[in-house]
Motif scaffolding. Structure first.
Motif, short mmCIF file in Angstrom:
data_model
loop_
_atom_site.label_atom_id
_atom_site.label_comp_id
_atom_site.label_asym_id
_atom_site.label_seq_id
_atom_site.Cartn_x
_atom_site.Cartn_y
_atom_site.Cartn_z
N PRO A 72 5.20 41.51 -18.26
CA PRO A 72 3.75 41.89 -18.74
C PRO A 72 3.33 43.41 -18.03
N LEU A 73 4.09 43.74 -16.94
CA LEU A 73 3.60 45.17 -16.54
C LEU A 73 4.36 46.04 -17.36
N ARG A 74 5.39 45.58 -17.97
CA ARG A 74 6.13 46.54 -18.83
C ARG A 74 5.19 46.72 -20.33
N TRP A 75 4.74 45.68 -20.61
CA TRP A 75 3.80 45.68 -21.70
C TRP A 75 2.66 46.28 -21.70
N ASN A 76 2.05 46.49 -20.42
CA ASN A 76 0.74 47.29 -20.16
C ASN A 76 1.15 48.39 -20.24
N THR A 77 2.08 49.11 -19.48
CA THR A 77 2.52 50.46 -19.36
C THR A 77 2.62 50.87 -20.82
N ALA A 78 3.32 50.16 -21.75
CA ALA A 78 3.53 50.62 -23.04
C ALA A 78 2.18 50.64 -24.00
N ALA A 79 1.28 49.43 -23.74
CA ALA A 79 -0.07 49.64 -24.41
C ALA A 79 -0.82 50.73 -23.81
N TRP A 111 -3.39 35.18 -11.93
CA TRP A 111 -4.71 35.97 -11.76
C TRP A 111 -4.20 37.18 -11.34
N GLY A 112 -3.48 37.45 -10.39
CA GLY A 112 -3.12 38.90 -9.72
C GLY A 112 -2.35 39.59 -11.06
N LEU A 113 -1.79 38.85 -11.75
CA LEU A 113 -0.96 39.67 -12.86
C LEU A 113 -1.91 39.95 -13.86
N ILE A 114 -2.78 39.26 -14.41
CA ILE A 114 -4.01 39.59 -15.15
C ILE A 114 -4.72 40.67 -14.74
N ALA A 115 -5.08 40.64 -13.38
CA ALA A 115 -5.99 41.80 -12.97
C ALA A 115 -5.03 43.25 -12.85
N ALA A 116 -3.73 43.14 -12.89
CA ALA A 116 -2.93 44.28 -12.80
C ALA A 116 -2.34 44.94 -14.13
N THR A 117 -3.03 44.22 -15.36
CA THR A 117 -2.60 44.50 -16.74
C THR A 117 -3.75 44.45 -17.43
N PRO A 118 -4.75 45.66 -17.15
CA PRO A 118 -6.03 45.48 -18.01
C PRO A 118 -6.05 46.06 -19.37
N ASN A 119 -4.61 46.56 -19.63
CA ASN A 119 -4.46 47.07 -21.26
C ASN A 119 -4.01 45.93 -21.98
N LEU A 120 -3.75 44.69 -21.54
CA LEU A 120 -3.35 43.59 -22.40
C LEU A 120 -4.60 42.32 -22.48
N ASP A 121 -4.95 41.84 -23.39
CA ASP A 121 -5.71 40.85 -23.79
C ASP A 121 -4.95 39.37 -23.50
N TRP A 122 -5.50 38.56 -22.55
CA TRP A 122 -4.77 37.57 -22.02
C TRP A 122 -5.36 36.14 -22.73
N PRO A 137 -10.63 31.71 -10.60
CA PRO A 137 -11.06 32.55 -9.34
C PRO A 137 -12.63 33.18 -9.65
N TRP A 138 -12.57 33.39 -10.99
CA TRP A 138 -13.87 34.63 -11.33
C TRP A 138 -15.46 34.25 -11.43
N GLY A 139 -15.64 32.84 -11.22
CA GLY A 139 -16.92 32.30 -11.16
C GLY A 139 -17.53 32.73 -12.59
N ASP A 140 -18.74 33.46 -12.43
CA ASP A 140 -19.55 33.87 -13.65
C ASP A 140 -19.32 35.37 -14.12
N ASP A 141 -18.17 35.89 -13.33
CA ASP A 141 -17.73 37.19 -13.82
C ASP A 141 -16.48 37.67 -13.93
N TRP A 142 -16.15 36.95 -15.20
CA TRP A 142 -14.59 36.81 -15.67
C TRP A 142 -14.37 38.32 -16.09
N PRO A 143 -12.95 38.79 -15.97
CA PRO A 143 -12.48 39.87 -16.51
C PRO A 143 -12.53 39.92 -17.97
N SER A 144 -12.57 41.22 -18.65
CA SER A 144 -13.13 41.57 -19.72
C SER A 144 -11.52 41.34 -20.61
N ASN A 145 -10.44 41.18 -19.96
CA ASN A 145 -9.42 40.87 -20.72
C ASN A 145 -8.69 39.57 -20.83
#
Length: 284
Positions: A72-79, A111-122, A137-145
């Motif tokens: 996914p890190l490679r996908w994120n860079t390509a995206a 969860w760490g991988l999702i945070a490291a790949t903001p150009n991917l929608d999970w 781990p996000w409570g009421d504040d989920w990542p936008s991806n």
């Protein structure tokens, strides 16, 4: 209108054969069956086919090394370079929210991988939406991806799972009505749903779906302006217009004569249209 997908919105799948995603990523393999949609689980069948006994309460799960987790890190860079937002279905061979303590460290890594790949929608699809708040781990504040979805194969499971889905503060909330095993009325939860994926069952023990159930979902989506994705007929398709004299026939619950023609022949056109709807993010 948003229940149809424009040509501009379509992304060619790069690492998945699943029509509604770009990539598929599995943090592990294995699960436990929890509802009728699980009866003929394709993931269990595939795991056994490749010699992995990872299904059931007592079975060990299959985990992967750093090379797998780097994809996914490679996908994120390509995206980022291409200016696209690929969709990552997580997980096709497991349920991220299976409640086992031996999975906690792998969830934390996810969860760490999702945070490291903001150009991917999970896209996290689960049959356990009641456990999502406790295991994220996000409570009421989920990542936008992060998109969250649940399986609703019939009305009983829609009534049980949709209230749990509706309160989750994800950028996109979606349902997978596949395999669709009965009619589903979205009812008072339609306002909380951003996307509907549906389809019939495939595989050697596939159960035919009544076409009227698909049409009802489509009509509900059109009325509520919910994007609609028809993934497949599955192994069974309506008999009209299919000239296969030796095909096995069976009546669907709505009286339609269905023929077992295989997923490829059955295709994914509904009323002559390919429905490839995609949602709009609530966080956009």
């Amino acid at each position: 209108m948003s229940y149809r997908q424009s040509d501009r919105e379509r992304l060619v799948a790069k690492n998945s054969r699943i029509e509604w995603t770009t990539h598929t990523f599995n943090p592990w393999w294995g699960c436990v069956k929890v509802s009728p949609a699980c009866k003929h689980c394709y993931a269990e069948s595939w795991a056994k086919r490749v010699g992995k006994d990872v299904w059931g309460i007592g079975a060990e799960r299959r985990f992967f090394g750093d090379k797998h987790w780097a994809e996914p890190l490679r996908w994120n860079t390509a995206a980022a370079a291409e200016g696209e937002r690929p969709r990552v279905f997580c997980a096709s061979m497991a349920d991220v929210f299976e409640d086992r303590r031996d999975l906690d460290q792998w969830r934390d890594r996810l969860w760490g991988l999702i945070a490291a790949t903001p150009n991917l929608d999970w896209l996290l699809l689960t049959k356990r939406p009641d456990l999502v708040s406790r295991l994220t781990p996000w409570g009421d504040d989920w990542p936008s991806n992060v998109w969250i979805g649940t399986t609703v194969e019939d009305q009983d499971w829609a009534d049980e799972r949709l209230p749990e889905l509706a309160v989750l503060p994800a950028a996109v909330r979606f349902i997978s009505a596949e395999p669709l095993l009965g009619p589903v009325d979205l009812g008072r939860w339609a306002h909380a749903i951003d996307w509907v994926i549906t389809g019939g069952e495939s595989g050697p023990k596939a159960r035919p779906t009544s076409p009227s159930w698909f049409r009802s979902l489509l009509n509900q989506c059109m009325a509520a302006d919910i994007p609609f994705h028809f993934k497949q007929w599955g192994d069974w398709a309506p008999g009209q217009g299919i000239n296969l004299a030796k095909a096995r026939a069976a009546p669907a619950e709505d009286g339609t004569t269905m023929l077992r023609v295989g997923k490829k022949v059955a295709g994914r056109h509904f009323d002559g249209i390919t429905w490839d709807g995609l949602p709009r993010s609530r966080s956009a």
